[in-house]
Design a protein around this motif. Structure first.
Motif, short mmCIF file in Angstrom:
data_model
loop_
_atom_site.label_atom_id
_atom_site.label_comp_id
_atom_site.label_asym_id
_atom_site.label_seq_id
_atom_site.Cartn_x
_atom_site.Cartn_y
_atom_site.Cartn_z
N ALA A 218 58.59 24.34 29.62
CA ALA A 218 57.64 25.35 30.09
C ALA A 218 58.18 26.76 29.83
O ALA A 218 59.35 27.04 30.05
CB ALA A 218 57.40 25.17 31.59
N GLU A 402 46.41 24.53 36.05
CA GLU A 402 47.49 23.56 35.86
C GLU A 402 48.58 23.72 36.91
O GLU A 402 48.78 24.79 37.47
CB GLU A 402 48.11 23.72 34.47
CG GLU A 402 48.79 25.06 34.22
CD GLU A 402 47.91 26.05 33.48
OE1 GLU A 402 48.46 26.99 32.88
OE2 GLU A 402 46.67 25.88 33.52
N ASP A 404 51.88 24.68 37.91
CA ASP A 404 52.52 25.79 37.21
C ASP A 404 53.58 26.42 38.11
O ASP A 404 53.27 27.29 38.91
CB ASP A 404 51.45 26.81 36.81
CG ASP A 404 52.03 28.07 36.19
OD1 ASP A 404 52.85 27.94 35.27
OD2 ASP A 404 51.65 29.17 36.62
N HIS A 406 56.89 28.73 38.27
CA HIS A 406 57.81 29.62 37.58
C HIS A 406 59.24 29.16 37.89
O HIS A 406 59.47 28.25 38.68
CB HIS A 406 57.58 31.06 38.02
CG HIS A 406 56.31 31.63 37.47
ND1 HIS A 406 56.22 32.89 36.91
CD2 HIS A 406 55.05 31.12 37.38
CE1 HIS A 406 54.98 33.12 36.51
NE2 HIS A 406 54.26 32.05 36.78
N ASN A 425 54.84 23.50 33.62
CA ASN A 425 53.52 24.00 33.25
C ASN A 425 52.73 22.82 32.70
O ASN A 425 52.68 22.58 31.50
CB ASN A 425 53.64 25.12 32.23
CG ASN A 425 52.33 25.86 32.02
OD1 ASN A 425 51.75 25.80 30.94
ND2 ASN A 425 51.85 26.56 33.02
N SER A 463 49.89 24.46 41.77
CA SER A 463 48.52 24.63 41.29
C SER A 463 47.63 25.27 42.35
O SER A 463 46.86 26.20 42.07
CB SER A 463 47.92 23.27 40.88
OG SER A 463 46.55 23.40 40.56
#
Length: 673
Positions: A218, A402, A404, A406, A425, A463
């Motif tokens: 990702a 999606e 996701d 970080h 991701n 998400s």
């Protein structure tokens, strides 16, 4: 000793409005004027309930008016309810008041752009503030109080009855409410009330193959393997860590290298090796950019792990670190990043040094609720059908963005073109999914709903954390509060069917289609029947309401829509064998039809079966044939008899005399359930 006054100094008011007169008690107390909090307040305000909406910032809108200047919605068709109202108003403002802005004009010429300004999917913070204020002002029973933070909750017996706040001057205020909604990003009220919660990541499990410590491709710069790959090094172990925070500051293109927008000296702790920058052009009106640097930018991991459980003074210290880190990124952009023309937008956050009010809290506490949402509720393959997550008939909101996350831990090698630990991701495996009501309801407290810090795993929250989803959950919380107060019942006892009815009447989507929205006359009927698995869409999430309903589709509609138990005595039809999408529904109606004494399922027999060989059957039910009005009425009447019901003089009227449309069939059946 630090005081709350110094802690909240950055929250000075940006407007001259006097605070509303406080009441002794409110019907609904909403803490946090985040998009979820605003939506909850509006739902209650529509019912004429008195609402106290209390917010730490000087403006409503949460992060969407404090730097995050776009709706991360994946598909604009997934947005509904209060948030869709917000989007439409933003779009109207851009297309009228800013029609000559270069960004608006350019994006109108390219309508398929993601985060479209003319579509209301991106905006300037000051415009977001204006629109949210307009929306709140339309409901006089909502009283908003700004620059106050929660510091305690009052619990009587098992019920949350009040929230105590402090303002920027250190004065305490108590808001008593018949219902309390914690719409803070941090889940502060729930924690003060003694609601148990999770903080950090769960361990990897069959339900969550992407949980725990993990390395993936990702946010990698360049392709090293097939997209969507788990890399070596992750243990899958649980920990107390959460994904990176940042300040999403806004820059403006001043068109020149020198001026007041330049940062003269770097902030404390500046280290240019922490940053990278690729030049950008303005993509917001008035020459602005919402700055996001994931691996080597304003994202930073480490200090945020302590933030959710920290007190307000400590939070202010953590926020100051992130502020310096973000300003360091801007200094880098202006120097080594070779865009000295970019600087903080001088018409945003004018009372706060043009810097956002709120740290971007992507994830914090997650309460223990009546239902815990996990990766397998969102993943379209684990328990889904390959297109969507698993069906939740008690859905009160939908998501589509999606999974996701970080970085949870920062990248350690600046020369590497990949992200740090914890980044995921999962675009390909995330389909539309539904969120059940139970995620809002704490396991151990009455009188409280929590639409932001919901009951979920870390992976699921990656998400759900998108603001359109949180807004939908806030709207559901507000609607649930209305019903609970009207019926004098506990939140856990709210009839979900009635809650869904109220949400649908407000234009909220509970099942995703690209081509079914609240403006359609049969919107609610299609949504209700989708919730029980009676109808579905195609692989592109289109329902095609105008198409004729087929025999196979009507069979499914009747069986699942009326709750008929499956009954399969054999595989009778050559054209609807095992493996056909409608097989079990057609066979159930066949059994019901033959056993009723009044056959209602039409089929053709060219050669009868024998007990010895079903495969020699030459019986045909024509599952893909359009249903005529005559066949429709016959099948509906027969299925109703099987369900112990009967038509009561209803007249079926269709646009065509030869076929029945899919949306027409839904409308009829919804009226008979």
């Amino acid at each position: 000793m630090k005081t709350l006054k110094t802690t909240l100094v950055v929250l000075a008011s940006c407007c001259a409005l006097l605070p509303a007169q406080r009441l002794d008690s409110y019907d609904v107390v909403v803490i946090g004027a985040t998009p979820a909090g605003v939506a909850a307040a509006i739902q209650a305000g529509r019912a004429k309930l008195t609402v106290a909406l209390v917010e730490e910032m000087p403006v409503p809108g949460g992060l969407l008016t404090s730097g995050v200047s776009r709706a991360d919605d994946a598909m604009v068709q997934s947005v509904s309810g209060v948030f869709e109202d917000f989007r439409q108003r933003i779009a109207k403002y851009h297309r009228t008041e800013l029609a000559n802005d270069p960004v608006v004009k350019a994006q109108l010429a390219a309508p398929k752009i993601r985060h479209s300004v003319p579509m209301g999917q991106a905006w300037e913070p000051k415009v977001g503030v204006m629109v949210y204020r307009q929306m709140l002002a339309e409901h006089p029973s909502i009283q908003a109080y700004y620059r106050e933070v929660p510091v305690a909750a009052k619990v009587e017996g098992n019920r949350v009855v009040a929230v105590v706040t402090k303002d920027a001057q250190g004065a305490e205020h108590t808001y008593r409410g018949r219902a309390v909604i914690d719409a803070t990003y941090e889940g502060d009220v729930a924690a003060f009330a003694g609601v148990p919660y999770d903080l950090g990541r769960e361990a990897r499990s069959p339900e969550e193959p992407h949980a725990g410590e993990i390395y993936t491709d990702a946010f990698c710069e360049g392709v090293y393997q097939l997209p969507g790959t788990i890399l070596p090094g992750g243990s899958g172990k649980a920990d107390k860590k959460i994904m990176a925070y940042n300040y999403r500051f806004l820059v403006k293109d001043y068109g020149k290298a020198d001026g007041a927008h330049r940062i003269e000296t770097p902030p404390p702790g500046y280290d240019p090796t922490r940053y990278k920058w690729s030049p950008l052009k303005a993509y917001l009106p008035n020459g602005k950019v919402d700055v996001l640097g994931i691996n080597w930018g304003n994202d930073w991991s480490g200090p945020q792990w302590a933030y959710p459980e920290a007190g307000w003074p400590e939070r202010a210290e953590i926020a100051k670190k992130y502020r310096d880190y973000a300003l360091g990124f801007l200094y880098y952009i202006q120097t080594e990043g070779k865009q000295p023309n970019f600087g903080l937008a001088d018409d945003e956050f004018t009372d706060n040094g043009n810097f956002p009010y709120k740290l971007y809290v992507r994830e914090a506490r997650r309460i223990h609720g009546l239902y815990k949402l996990t990766e397998s509720d969102i993943h379209k393959d684990l328990r889904g059908n390959g297109l969507r997550g698993p069906l939740h008939p008690d859905s009160v909101a939908i998501g589509l963005y999606e999974m996701d996350s970080h970085n949870v831990q920062n990248p350690t090698n600046r020369d590497s073109r990949c992200s740090g630990e914890g980044a995921i991701n999962l675009v390909d495996v995330t389909g539309p999914y539904q969120i059940p009501y139970g995620v809002l309801v704490p396991v151990n407290r009455e009188g409280l709903l929590v639409p932001v810090a919901i009951s979920s795993s870390h992976v699921a929250m990656t998400s759900v954390r998108m603001e359109p989803v949180w807004s939908a959950l806030g709207e559901a919380a507000g609607a649930a509060a209305v019903l609970a107060l009207k019926k004098s019942i506990a939140f856990r006892d709210v009839p979900v069917a009635e809650l869904q009815k109220r949400l649908l009447a407000s234009g909220a989507k509970l099942f995703f289609y690209q081509d079914v929205d609240a403006s359609m006359a049969r919107f609610a009927a299609i949504q209700k029947l989708s919730l029980v698995g009676a109808v579905d869409g195609d692989e592109n999430y289109r329902f095609h309401p105008e198409r004729p309903i087929t025999v196979g589709e009507l069979s499914r509609l009747l069986v699942n829509g009326l709750g008929l138990p499956l009954s399969i005595t054999g595989a009778h039809f050559r054209d609807a064998p095992r493996g056909h999408a409608a097989f079990k529904y057609i066979e159930t109606l066949y059994d019901a039809s033959t056993s009723s004494g009044q056959p209602f399922l039409p089929f053709e027999v060219r050669q009868y079966l024998t007990y010895a060989s079903y495969k020699d059957s030459l019986a045909f039910v024509y599952p893909d044939a359009p249903v005529t009005p005559e066949v429709f009425r016959k099948m509906v009447e027969g299925a109703l008899r099987q369900a112990g019901k009967a038509l009561k003089g209803q007249k079926f009227e269709f646009e065509s005399k030869t076929v029945v449309r899919r949306d027409e069939a839904c409308e009829v059946l919804a009226s008979l359930r």
